[in-house]
Design a protein around this motif. Structure first.
Motif, PDB file in Angstrom:
ATOM      1  N   GLU A  15       4.198 -16.741  43.071  1.00  0.00           N
ATOM      2  CA  GLU A  15       5.236 -15.839  42.552  1.00  0.00           C
ATOM      3  C   GLU A  15       6.218 -16.594  41.656  1.00  0.00           C
ATOM      4  O   GLU A  15       6.590 -16.126  40.582  1.00  0.00           O
ATOM      5  N   ARG A  34      -0.386  -8.416  47.417  1.00  0.00           N
ATOM      6  CA  ARG A  34      -0.019  -9.379  48.447  1.00  0.00           C
ATOM      7  C   ARG A  34      -1.056  -9.347  49.561  1.00  0.00           C
ATOM      8  O   ARG A  34      -1.801  -8.386  49.711  1.00  0.00           O
ATOM      9  N   SER A  36      -0.636  -8.835  52.550  1.00  0.00           N
ATOM     10  CA  SER A  36      -0.383  -7.706  53.458  1.00  0.00           C
ATOM     11  C   SER A  36      -1.136  -6.450  53.015  1.00  0.00           C
ATOM     12  O   SER A  36      -1.351  -5.547  53.822  1.00  0.00           O
ATOM     13  N   GLU A  37      -1.551  -6.392  51.766  1.00  0.00           N
ATOM     14  CA  GLU A  37      -2.269  -5.233  51.225  1.00  0.00           C
ATOM     15  C   GLU A  37      -3.789  -5.428  51.253  1.00  0.00           C
ATOM     16  O   GLU A  37      -4.517  -4.611  50.694  1.00  0.00           O
ATOM     17  N   GLU A  44       1.682 -13.966  59.895  1.00  0.00           N
ATOM     18  CA  GLU A  44       2.754 -13.045  59.498  1.00  0.00           C
ATOM     19  C   GLU A  44       3.544 -13.606  58.311  1.00  0.00           C
ATOM     20  O   GLU A  44       3.881 -12.880  57.375  1.00  0.00           O
ATOM     21  N   SER A  45       3.814 -14.897  58.318  1.00  0.00           N
ATOM     22  CA  SER A  45       4.610 -15.505  57.246  1.00  0.00           C
ATOM     23  C   SER A  45       3.859 -15.561  55.909  1.00  0.00           C
ATOM     24  O   SER A  45       4.478 -15.668  54.857  1.00  0.00           O
ATOM     25  N   TYR A  46       2.528 -15.475  55.947  1.00  0.00           N
ATOM     26  CA  TYR A  46       1.737 -15.564  54.720  1.00  0.00           C
ATOM     27  C   TYR A  46       1.459 -14.190  54.104  1.00  0.00           C
ATOM     28  O   TYR A  46       0.970 -14.084  52.990  1.00  0.00           O
ATOM     29  N   LYS A  47       1.790 -13.128  54.813  1.00  0.00           N
ATOM     30  CA  LYS A  47       1.490 -11.772  54.332  1.00  0.00           C
ATOM     31  C   LYS A  47       2.212 -11.424  53.039  1.00  0.00           C
ATOM     32  O   LYS A  47       1.734 -10.604  52.261  1.00  0.00           O
ATOM     33  N   THR A  48       3.358 -12.054  52.766  1.00  0.00           N
ATOM     34  CA  THR A  48       4.090 -11.766  51.532  1.00  0.00           C
ATOM     35  C   THR A  48       3.574 -12.575  50.345  1.00  0.00           C
ATOM     36  O   THR A  48       3.988 -12.343  49.209  1.00  0.00           O
ATOM     37  N   LYS A  49       2.686 -13.510  50.593  1.00  0.00           N
ATOM     38  CA  LYS A  49       2.119 -14.337  49.527  1.00  0.00           C
ATOM     39  C   LYS A  49       1.154 -13.502  48.678  1.00  0.00           C
ATOM     40  O   LYS A  49       0.625 -12.483  49.116  1.00  0.00           O
TER      41      LYS A  49
END
Length: 138
Positions: A15, A34, A36-37, A44-49
């Motif tokens: 990002e 991301r 998460s999609e 959990e911490s990597y889901k926004t990557k």
């Protein structure tokens, strides 16, 4: 017709890299997905990557990702991106932006084919060859 599009894996900083390249080249971020999609199993911490994103500015087009969580990324000097410029001032302006926190591997020099070439490894480890060809005919 076939098209080759570079794919950058910038571990944990995709990002930030997208924003940096938008600053350097202008253009736009066409797509971001991301983790998460996706159906990939990540912490959990990597889901926004970023699992996949697309960037385009004029004829500069590439994909980018943070990469898979448990997969190492190794950079080398075997591949570099070359951008040909037809405006000398734009050539210099992009170089000035890309070299911030990066490493200039060779300073601007005049080649034997009537062009100016400079190489920089940006702060994300990507090798950029920036070429301004004088007296272009096309």
């Amino acid at each position: 017709m076939k098209t080759l599009i570079a794919y950058f894996t910038i571990k944990g900083r995709a990002e930030e890299a997208l924003k940096f390249y938008q600053h350097c080249f202008g253009g736009e971020i066409l797509f971001i997905q991301r983790f998460s999609e996706t159906s990939y199993e990540v912490s959990e911490s990597y889901k926004t990557k970023i699992s996949h994103a697309e960037f385009k500015a004029e004829n500069i087009h590439f994909y980018i990702s943070d990469g898979f969580e448990k997969e190492a990324v190794n950079f080398g000097n075997g591949i570099g991106m070359t951008i040909n410029f037809d405006i000398e001032e734009e050539h210099q302006a992009v170089f000035e932006k890309l070299k911030v926190e990066g490493e200039v591997t060779f300073e601007l020099f005049q080649t034997t084919i009537d062009s100016s070439l400079v190489c920089v490894i940006d702060k994300f480890g990507i090798h950029w060859y920036l070429n301004y060809k004088k007296n272009q005919t096309s």
